[in-house]
Design a protein around this motif. Structure first.
Motif, PDB file in Angstrom:
ATOM      1  N   VAL A   1      41.463  43.815  40.333  1.00 29.11           N
ATOM      2  CA  VAL A   1      40.814  42.558  40.705  1.00 29.11           C
ATOM      3  C   VAL A   1      39.903  42.793  41.910  1.00 29.11           C
ATOM      4  CG1 VAL A   1      41.196  40.193  41.516  1.00 29.11           C
ATOM      5  CG2 VAL A   1      42.720  41.191  39.803  1.00 29.11           C
ATOM      6  N   CYS A   2      40.382  43.551  42.869  1.00 29.69           N
ATOM      7  CA  CYS A   2      39.584  43.883  44.046  1.00 29.69           C
ATOM      8  C   CYS A   2      38.336  44.657  43.636  1.00 29.69           C
ATOM      9  CB  CYS A   2      40.428  44.704  45.020  1.00 29.69           C
ATOM     10  SG  CYS A   2      39.538  45.306  46.462  1.00 29.69           S
ATOM     11  N   LEU A   3      38.489  45.622  42.757  1.00 32.29           N
ATOM     12  CA  LEU A   3      37.344  46.420  42.311  1.00 32.29           C
ATOM     13  C   LEU A   3      36.359  45.574  41.506  1.00 32.29           C
ATOM     14  CD1 LEU A   3      39.164  49.733  41.366  1.00 32.29           C
ATOM     15  CD2 LEU A   3      37.894  49.198  43.456  1.00 32.29           C
ATOM     16  N   GLU A   4      36.867  44.613  40.759  1.00 34.67           N
ATOM     17  CA  GLU A   4      35.964  43.730  40.019  1.00 34.67           C
ATOM     18  C   GLU A   4      35.201  42.820  40.979  1.00 34.67           C
ATOM     19  OE1 GLU A   4      33.864  42.231  36.912  1.00 34.67           O
ATOM     20  OE2 GLU A   4      35.154  43.993  36.934  1.00 34.67           O
ATOM     21  N   MET A   5      35.854  42.375  42.046  1.00 36.76           N
ATOM     22  CA  MET A   5      35.154  41.571  43.051  1.00 36.76           C
ATOM     23  C   MET A   5      34.042  42.404  43.690  1.00 36.76           C
ATOM     24  SD  MET A   5      38.405  39.581  44.734  1.00 36.76           S
ATOM     25  CE  MET A   5      37.499  38.581  45.884  1.00 36.76           C
ATOM     26  N   TYR A   6      34.302  43.684  43.902  1.00 35.76           N
ATOM     27  CA  TYR A   6      33.286  44.592  44.441  1.00 35.76           C
ATOM     28  C   TYR A   6      32.112  44.703  43.467  1.00 35.76           C
ATOM     29  CZ  TYR A   6      31.168  49.246  44.507  1.00 35.76           C
ATOM     30  OH  TYR A   6      30.289  50.295  44.441  1.00 35.76           O
ATOM     31  N   ARG A   7      32.411  44.920  42.184  1.00 35.38           N
ATOM     32  CA  ARG A   7      31.350  45.109  41.183  1.00 35.38           C
ATOM     33  C   ARG A   7      30.467  43.874  41.009  1.00 35.38           C
ATOM     34  NH1 ARG A   7      35.718  47.002  38.232  1.00 35.38           N
ATOM     35  NH2 ARG A   7      35.976  49.229  38.492  1.00 35.38           N
ATOM     36  N   THR A   8      31.037  42.683  41.165  1.00 32.71           N
ATOM     37  CA  THR A   8      30.278  41.459  40.935  1.00 32.71           C
ATOM     38  C   THR A   8      29.671  40.874  42.212  1.00 32.71           C
ATOM     39  OG1 THR A   8      32.289  40.128  41.121  1.00 32.71           O
ATOM     40  CG2 THR A   8      31.645  40.857  38.902  1.00 32.71           C
ATOM     41  N   ASP A   9      29.915  41.500  43.358  1.00 30.22           N
ATOM     42  CA  ASP A   9      29.374  41.003  44.624  1.00 30.22           C
ATOM     43  C   ASP A   9      27.887  41.366  44.720  1.00 30.22           C
ATOM     44  OD1 ASP A   9      28.808  40.251  47.207  1.00 30.22           O
ATOM     45  OD2 ASP A   9      30.586  41.202  48.069  1.00 30.22           O
ATOM     46  N   ASN A  10      27.040  40.362  44.936  1.00 31.69           N
ATOM     47  CA  ASN A  10      25.605  40.595  45.040  1.00 31.69           C
ATOM     48  C   ASN A  10      25.228  41.391  46.287  1.00 31.69           C
ATOM     49  OD1 ASN A  10      25.145  39.200  42.670  1.00 31.69           O
ATOM     50  ND2 ASN A  10      24.857  37.240  43.725  1.00 31.69           N
ATOM     51  N   GLU A  11      26.065  41.351  47.306  1.00 26.44           N
ATOM     52  CA  GLU A  11      25.797  42.051  48.562  1.00 26.44           C
ATOM     53  C   GLU A  11      26.599  43.347  48.673  1.00 26.44           C
ATOM     54  OE1 GLU A  11      26.671  39.242  51.598  1.00 26.44           O
ATOM     55  OE2 GLU A  11      25.218  37.795  50.874  1.00 26.44           O
ATOM     56  N   ARG A  12      27.066  43.875  47.553  1.00 22.30           N
ATOM     57  CA  ARG A  12      27.962  45.029  47.592  1.00 22.30           C
ATOM     58  C   ARG A  12      27.330  46.267  48.212  1.00 22.30           C
ATOM     59  NH1 ARG A  12      26.920  44.497  42.153  1.00 22.30           N
ATOM     60  NH2 ARG A  12      25.749  46.203  41.231  1.00 22.30           N
TER      61      ARG A  12
ATOM     62  N   ALA B   1      39.465  41.859  49.449  1.00 21.48           N
ATOM     63  CA  ALA B   1      40.934  41.911  49.493  1.00 21.48           C
ATOM     64  C   ALA B   1      41.548  40.519  49.587  1.00 21.48           C
ATOM     65  CB  ALA B   1      41.391  42.776  50.665  1.00 21.48           C
ATOM     66  N   THR B   2      40.737  39.491  49.399  1.00 22.79           N
ATOM     67  CA  THR B   2      41.235  38.117  49.410  1.00 22.79           C
ATOM     68  C   THR B   2      41.315  37.638  47.970  1.00 22.79           C
ATOM     69  OG1 THR B   2      40.153  37.727  51.530  1.00 22.79           O
ATOM     70  CG2 THR B   2      40.853  35.795  50.278  1.00 22.79           C
ATOM     71  N   MET B   3      42.514  37.392  47.515  1.00 27.72           N
ATOM     72  CA  MET B   3      42.702  36.963  46.140  1.00 27.72           C
ATOM     73  C   MET B   3      42.446  35.458  46.013  1.00 27.72           C
ATOM     74  SD  MET B   3      43.393  39.553  44.302  1.00 27.72           S
ATOM     75  CE  MET B   3      42.131  40.347  45.280  1.00 27.72           C
ATOM     76  N   PRO B   4      41.928  35.048  44.875  1.00 24.92           N
ATOM     77  CA  PRO B   4      41.707  33.612  44.666  1.00 24.92           C
ATOM     78  C   PRO B   4      43.011  32.834  44.849  1.00 24.92           C
ATOM     79  CG  PRO B   4      40.688  34.891  42.910  1.00 24.92           C
ATOM     80  CD  PRO B   4      41.500  35.845  43.737  1.00 24.92           C
ATOM     81  N   GLY B   5      42.927  31.777  45.628  1.00 24.83           N
ATOM     82  CA  GLY B   5      44.104  30.959  45.886  1.00 24.83           C
ATOM     83  C   GLY B   5      44.893  31.375  47.115  1.00 24.83           C
TER      84      GLY B   5
END
Length: 117
Positions: A56-67, A92-96
């Motif tokens: 999930v963390c790596l997917e947040m990295y991949r989809t971040d426009n400012e990565r 590293a902040t999970m949804p919720g």
């Protein structure tokens, strides 16, 4: 109550044997208390949850426009500050959740390929 003399060696042997079995069992036999087992189970569960959240963390990295900029900041940080940089990036902040997870940030760093150019 008086104990017959012939019974005293058996009583002493039983007490010493029980103490010996207890010491050997807890030291080398793998026995543990309920509290120790619970602590070990909690640690294992925490490690497994973190391992499950790394994708999930790596997917947040991949989809971040400012990565690109965030990854550059993480690469520039010293090795012991990288965890804080990943936490600041928000990966590293999970949804919720209320805030970033330090253990997840550390595991996420291992999943990021920080050595590539």
């Amino acid at each position: 109550m008086t104990t017959p003399e012939w019974l005293k060696p058996g009583i002493y042997g039983t007490l010493l044997g029980a103490a010996f079995v207890g010491i050997v069992g807890f030291s080398w036999g793998g026995w543990m208390t309920g509290g120790g087992a619970e602590e070990m189970a909690n640690k294992m569960a925490q490690e497994e949850v973190i391992a499950a959240l790394v994708p999930v963390c790596l997917e947040m990295y991949r989809t971040d426009n400012e990565r690109i900029a965030k990854l550059a900041t993480i690469r520039e940080a010293s090795s012991f500050k990288r965890r804080d940089a990943v936490m600041e990036a928000g990966w590293a902040t999970m949804p919720g959740s209320n805030g970033p997870n330090r253990d997840l940030a550390k595991a996420c760093i291992e999943g990021l390929d920080l050595d590539e150019s």
